[in-house]
Design a protein around this motif. Sequence first.
Motif, PDB file in Angstrom:
ATOM      1  N   GLU A  30       0.819  -1.210   0.000  1.00  0.00           N
ATOM      2  CA  GLU A  30       0.000   0.000   0.000  1.00  0.00           C
ATOM      3  C   GLU A  30       0.856   1.265   0.000  1.00  0.00           C
ATOM      4  O   GLU A  30       0.564   2.216  -0.738  1.00  0.00           O
ATOM      5  N   ALA A  65      -4.526  -3.907  -0.699  1.00  0.00           N
ATOM      6  CA  ALA A  65      -4.575  -2.453  -0.502  1.00  0.00           C
ATOM      7  C   ALA A  65      -3.954  -1.723  -1.692  1.00  0.00           C
ATOM      8  O   ALA A  65      -4.462  -0.687  -2.133  1.00  0.00           O
ATOM      9  N   ALA A  66      -2.872  -2.270  -2.242  1.00  0.00           N
ATOM     10  CA  ALA A  66      -2.231  -1.658  -3.409  1.00  0.00           C
ATOM     11  C   ALA A  66      -3.156  -1.700  -4.612  1.00  0.00           C
ATOM     12  O   ALA A  66      -3.242  -0.732  -5.378  1.00  0.00           O
TER      13      ALA A  66
END
Length: 129
Positions: A30, A65-66
Motif C-alpha cells: 500500500e 490495498a495496493a
Amino acid sequence: MDVVKDNSNHVTCSLDGKMLLYHISSNVDEAEAMRLYHMGKQCFGQGEVKMVLIDLKSSTEFSSAARKVWVEFLKDDRIIKTAIFGGNVFVRTLASFVIAAAGKDNIRFFTTEGEARDWLAAVVEVNQV
C-alpha cells in the motif's frame, strides 16, 4: 526519458513524451502504491501526461490495498488510455481485477510492450467526425 522519481531500485516512474511509464519489478504494498499514485496525480495535475504504461513483466505480487490504490488512480478522467503489459499468470490475474474494478474501457492488458505502445500510439481524437 526523464525520471520523475525513483525512491527504490525496484519501482520507477518516468516520463516518455505524454506517457507516464511505471516499471514495477518487485512486490507492491500500500505504501509503494500510494507513492506511485501521488507521483502520477502530480504529472496529470500539471498536464504533462495523457497516457499510462505499466510494465509488470518483472513484478510478482500486489497487495489488496495496493490494488485498491491502483483502481482509484486509473479512474482519473484525465487519463486518455492505460496499457498494462507483462507479468506472470498471478500478476496478470490481479491486473485483470484492477482493470475490471476501474470500470473504464480505456484500459487494456497486453502481452508485450510493443503491443501496448502501439495501442497507446493509436489515440483517437474524441471530437473527430
